[in-house]
Design a protein around this motif. Structure first.
Motif, PDB file in Angstrom:
ATOM      1  N   GLU A  44       0.822  -1.207   0.000  1.00 33.73           N
ATOM      2  CA  GLU A  44       0.000   0.000   0.000  1.00 33.73           C
ATOM      3  C   GLU A  44       0.858   1.261   0.000  1.00 33.73           C
ATOM      4  O   GLU A  44       0.553   2.248  -0.673  1.00 33.73           O
ATOM      5  N   VAL A  45       1.964   1.236   0.776  1.00 26.04           N
ATOM      6  CA  VAL A  45       2.877   2.380   0.843  1.00 26.04           C
ATOM      7  C   VAL A  45       3.547   2.583  -0.506  1.00 26.04           C
ATOM      8  O   VAL A  45       3.630   3.708  -1.020  1.00 26.04           O
ATOM      9  N   LEU A  46       4.033   1.497  -1.091  1.00 25.51           N
ATOM     10  CA  LEU A  46       4.692   1.582  -2.389  1.00 25.51           C
ATOM     11  C   LEU A  46       3.729   2.092  -3.458  1.00 25.51           C
ATOM     12  O   LEU A  46       4.077   2.987  -4.238  1.00 25.51           O
ATOM     13  N   ALA A  47       2.520   1.564  -3.474  1.00 29.42           N
ATOM     14  CA  ALA A  47       1.522   2.019  -4.446  1.00 29.42           C
ATOM     15  C   ALA A  47       1.209   3.497  -4.243  1.00 29.42           C
ATOM     16  O   ALA A  47       1.121   4.262  -5.210  1.00 29.42           O
ATOM     17  N   GLY A  48       1.061   3.922  -2.991  1.00 34.79           N
ATOM     18  CA  GLY A  48       0.789   5.324  -2.710  1.00 34.79           C
ATOM     19  C   GLY A  48       1.917   6.234  -3.169  1.00 34.79           C
ATOM     20  O   GLY A  48       1.670   7.306  -3.744  1.00 34.79           O
ATOM     21  N   LEU A  50       4.113   5.633  -5.552  1.00 37.45           N
ATOM     22  CA  LEU A  50       4.135   5.655  -7.019  1.00 37.45           C
ATOM     23  C   LEU A  50       3.001   6.509  -7.581  1.00 37.45           C
ATOM     24  O   LEU A  50       3.205   7.263  -8.546  1.00 37.45           O
ATOM     25  N   LEU A  51       1.821   6.401  -6.988  1.00 43.46           N
ATOM     26  CA  LEU A  51       0.695   7.212  -7.450  1.00 43.46           C
ATOM     27  C   LEU A  51       0.954   8.698  -7.217  1.00 43.46           C
ATOM     28  O   LEU A  51       0.619   9.539  -8.053  1.00 43.46           O
ATOM     29  N   LYS A  54       3.444   9.816  -9.814  1.00 42.28           N
ATOM     30  CA  LYS A  54       2.791   9.906 -11.124  1.00 42.28           C
ATOM     31  C   LYS A  54       1.914  11.146 -11.228  1.00 42.28           C
ATOM     32  O   LYS A  54       1.880  11.825 -12.259  1.00 42.28           O
ATOM     33  N   ALA A  55       1.207  11.475 -10.148  1.00 43.82           N
ATOM     34  CA  ALA A  55       0.281  12.604 -10.162  1.00 43.82           C
ATOM     35  C   ALA A  55       0.980  13.949  -9.966  1.00 43.82           C
ATOM     36  O   ALA A  55       0.394  14.987 -10.241  1.00 43.82           O
ATOM     37  N   SER A  56       2.230  13.904  -9.511  1.00 44.84           N
ATOM     38  CA  SER A  56       2.933  15.146  -9.198  1.00 44.84           C
ATOM     39  C   SER A  56       3.168  15.989 -10.449  1.00 44.84           C
ATOM     40  O   SER A  56       3.646  15.500 -11.466  1.00 44.84           O
ATOM     41  N   LYS A  57       2.812  17.247 -10.337  1.00 47.47           N
ATOM     42  CA  LYS A  57       3.072  18.196 -11.420  1.00 47.47           C
ATOM     43  C   LYS A  57       4.261  19.091 -11.071  1.00 47.47           C
ATOM     44  O   LYS A  57       4.652  19.945 -11.853  1.00 47.47           O
ATOM     45  N   ASP A  58       4.833  18.883  -9.866  1.00 45.80           N
ATOM     46  CA  ASP A  58       5.943  19.683  -9.380  1.00 45.80           C
ATOM     47  C   ASP A  58       7.225  19.302 -10.137  1.00 45.80           C
ATOM     48  O   ASP A  58       7.788  18.226  -9.931  1.00 45.80           O
TER      49      ASP A  58
END
Length: 102
Positions: A44-48, A50-51, A54-58
């Motif tokens: 769950e930590v690894l998936a979080g 990575l997500l 992936k979502a970061s626009k910074d």
């Protein structure tokens, strides 16, 4: 007169090649998780993480992560990963069931 192409056979061969490449990609991603030590994290930590990445626009964060990744591969971890992919026993000390598939 030219021999007609067997389009169905070509499509079947391409589909088989695509399946093989996808399988190879999945295997290499798993090896990367292990090589970085991220297999010690809860799935769950690894998936979080990575997500979030992936979502970061910074742009600064992404560049920092990229630099860290490049350094990881430069200092030899990439060679270890490549030799593990070649099946020379690198990473064989891993206990069964501790892979990235969680």
């Amino acid at each position: 007169m030219r021999k007609p192409r067997d389009i169905d056979a070509e499509l079947t061969a391409l589909a088989a090649k695509a399946k093989q490449l996808k399988s190879q990609k999945i295997k290499q991603l798993g090896e990367l998780v292990i090589a970085t030590g991220a297999d010690e994290l809860d799935p769950e930590v690894l998936a979080g993480a990575l997500l979030t990445a992936k979502a970061s626009k910074d742009v600064k964060s992404r560049e920092a992560w990229k630099s860290e990744g490049e350094a990881f591969f430069r200092k030899g971890a990439g060679r270890k990963l490549a030799s593990a992919a070649a099946g020379d026993g690198a990473g064989a000390g891993q206990e069964p069931g501790t892979g990235a598939t969680g």
